[in-house]
Design an enzyme around this catalytic site. Structure first.
Site, PDB file in Angstrom:
ATOM      1  N   HIS A  67      -2.122 -31.257 -49.601  1.00 40.67           N
ATOM      2  CA  HIS A  67      -1.051 -31.836 -50.422  1.00 40.67           C
ATOM      3  C   HIS A  67      -1.013 -31.161 -51.796  1.00 40.67           C
ATOM      4  O   HIS A  67       0.052 -30.750 -52.274  1.00 40.67           O
ATOM      5  CB  HIS A  67      -1.275 -33.347 -50.557  1.00 40.67           C
ATOM      6  N   GLU A  68      -2.166 -31.056 -52.431  1.00 39.42           N
ATOM      7  CA  GLU A  68      -2.215 -30.452 -53.775  1.00 39.42           C
ATOM      8  C   GLU A  68      -1.892 -28.957 -53.719  1.00 39.42           C
ATOM      9  O   GLU A  68      -1.287 -28.424 -54.646  1.00 39.42           O
ATOM     10  CB  GLU A  68      -3.583 -30.687 -54.420  1.00 39.42           C
ATOM     11  N   HIS A  71       1.841 -28.488 -53.914  1.00 40.42           N
ATOM     12  CA  HIS A  71       2.279 -28.471 -55.317  1.00 40.42           C
ATOM     13  C   HIS A  71       1.986 -27.105 -55.945  1.00 40.42           C
ATOM     14  O   HIS A  71       2.841 -26.522 -56.622  1.00 40.42           O
ATOM     15  CB  HIS A  71       1.543 -29.545 -56.134  1.00 40.42           C
TER      16      HIS A  71
END
Length: 152
Positions: A67-68, A71
């Site tokens: 997920h990170e 980003h």
């Protein structure tokens, strides 16, 4: 798991899942309370909550890292990196990354019980307090009567 091992894991996931290198720093941050991880826009570092590994294990940690990294890579490329952006949601689906992490136990609010109850001797007004008070120093706000501690 140490910060060096976390760094290596993130670099490996970035290469295997995104086919792109992760060239910045990654480390654990125990001060993260409500989130599993955080991507820093200014420094491009990734911070991971160590409680997510302790509570939910390696599979949850890898999901948070993916997920990170979504980003991270979108921000580096100048695309939409925020949760509401289409680019971000599409990359989440392509990499099989979770949109949210599991709730950490520390986010549940602990209800503090009232431990001390005082009553006015004259009028019977009750005062509930979390901290003990000096009954010789304080008086009733209603009638200025003397206070006494009541046993529960």
């Amino acid at each position: 798991m140490t910060n060096e091992e976390l760094q290596q894991l993130i670099m490996k996931i970035s290469e295997n899942v995104f086919n792109k290198p992760f060239v910045h720093d990654a480390y654990f941050n125990a001060r993260l309370i409500t989130t599993g991880g955080r991507y820093m826009l200014q420094t491009h570092h990734i911070q991971i909550n160590p409680k997510s590994l302790e509570c939910y294990g390696m599979e949850e940690l890898e999901g948070i890292i993916r997920h990170e990294l979504c980003h991270y890579h979108l921000h580096i490329e100048g695309k939409g990196y925020k949760h509401r952006d289409r680019d971000f949601r599409e990359l989440l689906k392509m990499t099989n990354s979770p949109r949210f992490c599991a709730n950490l136990e520390s986010t549940k609010k602990k209800r503090r019980r009232i431990q001390h109850v005082y009553g006015c001797i004259s009028c019977g007004q009750l005062y509930r307090r979390k901290i003990r008070i000096n009954t010789t120093k304080y008086r009733c706000g209603k009638c200025s009567g003397q206070l006494s501690k009541l046993e529960l």
